[in-house]
Enzyme design. Sequence first.
Site, PDB file in Angstrom:
ATOM      1  N   TYR A 134      -0.093   2.008  -1.877  1.00  0.00           N
ATOM      2  CA  TYR A 134       0.423   0.745  -1.267  1.00  0.00           C
ATOM      3  C   TYR A 134       1.990   1.203  -1.406  1.00  0.00           C
ATOM      4  O   TYR A 134       2.491   0.820  -2.504  1.00  0.00           O
ATOM      5  CB  TYR A 134      -0.017  -0.449  -1.897  1.00  0.00           C
ATOM      6  CG  TYR A 134       0.656  -1.813  -1.098  1.00  0.00           C
ATOM      7  CD1 TYR A 134       1.508  -1.736  -0.050  1.00  0.00           C
ATOM      8  CD2 TYR A 134       0.275  -3.023  -1.861  1.00  0.00           C
ATOM      9  CE1 TYR A 134       2.052  -3.022   0.436  1.00  0.00           C
ATOM     10  CE2 TYR A 134       0.820  -4.256  -1.336  1.00  0.00           C
ATOM     11  CZ  TYR A 134       1.720  -4.115  -0.192  1.00  0.00           C
ATOM     12  OH  TYR A 134       2.127  -5.258   0.379  1.00  0.00           O
ATOM     13  N   LYS A 162      -1.446   2.148   2.722  1.00  0.00           N
ATOM     14  CA  LYS A 162      -1.008   1.276   3.263  1.00  0.00           C
ATOM     15  C   LYS A 162       0.843   1.166   3.547  1.00  0.00           C
ATOM     16  O   LYS A 162       1.227   1.257   2.285  1.00  0.00           O
ATOM     17  CB  LYS A 162      -1.162  -0.240   2.896  1.00  0.00           C
ATOM     18  CG  LYS A 162      -0.411  -1.494   3.644  1.00  0.00           C
ATOM     19  CD  LYS A 162      -0.536  -2.649   2.904  1.00  0.00           C
ATOM     20  CE  LYS A 162       0.241  -3.590   3.841  1.00  0.00           C
ATOM     21  NZ  LYS A 162      -0.080  -5.092   2.854  1.00  0.00           N
TER      22      LYS A 162
END
Length: 295
Positions: A134, A162
């Site tokens: 992330y 992400k």
Amino acid sequence: MKPEGIITAMVTPLDKTNQINLMATKKLVNHLIDKKVNGLFILGTNGEFQVLSELEKLRFAEMVINETNGRVPVYVGTGGNSTDQVIALSKEMTNLGADALSIITPYFVAPSEDELTKHYLMIAEEKTAPILLYNIPKNTGVDISHKTVAVLSRHQNIIGIKDSSGKIENIKGYLDGSKNEDFSVLSGSDSLILEALKIGATGAIAATSNVLTEIDVAIYQYWLEGEVEKAQMMQDSIEEFRRILKLGTIPSVLKAAITYQGIDVGKPRLPVQSLNAETLSEIAQTMDDYMENFK
């Protein structure tokens, strides 16, 4: 599993005593699944992970996993500053049945590229659910480089990233660096969903899909069907909601909009303050406009 489609970066519902709201959590989970999202992403930035205790994180994850009951994958945030603590929490979430783990970079103190790589590899070597990196540098002060992703994407337990940098060039760099691996790149910036899909991303982890669920899902579905113009119309339509998100500190506007739609997810935890009447009125007007235009 392959992270793909529209995965909702879900808020954490709280009740009037500032505790996790079980009934609102169940309602939101079922609402999102009924609207055909491809997954639920909990304990992220919009899930207020930074103001929840470890016990609360475990209780909330258990609620969501049990209510979802395998209908869609559940991605659970377990990131933090201590490698040992991340490993411990990741193991507990894996035992609860998390389908995958989202691990934000350490923050406050910026690790070197080598330290960051070793941090993730040490976690990946443990017996945990698959890991999704992330990247959100504006919040953490740490930007995962394309070189680091190229190395990490080779590990069989690291399945994707992400990217919430807001830069399409970043997504492209991650795609290039992992092109020979079974590795998914997802947009964490809702304004880039379609643009990211066009260059090879597998989907998006989208906060706006808490509220504009059908619109975000339509972007992805139209893209799959080759209806690019319709997908672009849906993409463009979320910009007004993205504008009002800036009227308050994350996730105050998002929570207010969900509550206005009929699921009372409560207010954010302090230090984030409640919104004033003028802002709440603007949110209500915006949501009414969406309901009128996208019946």
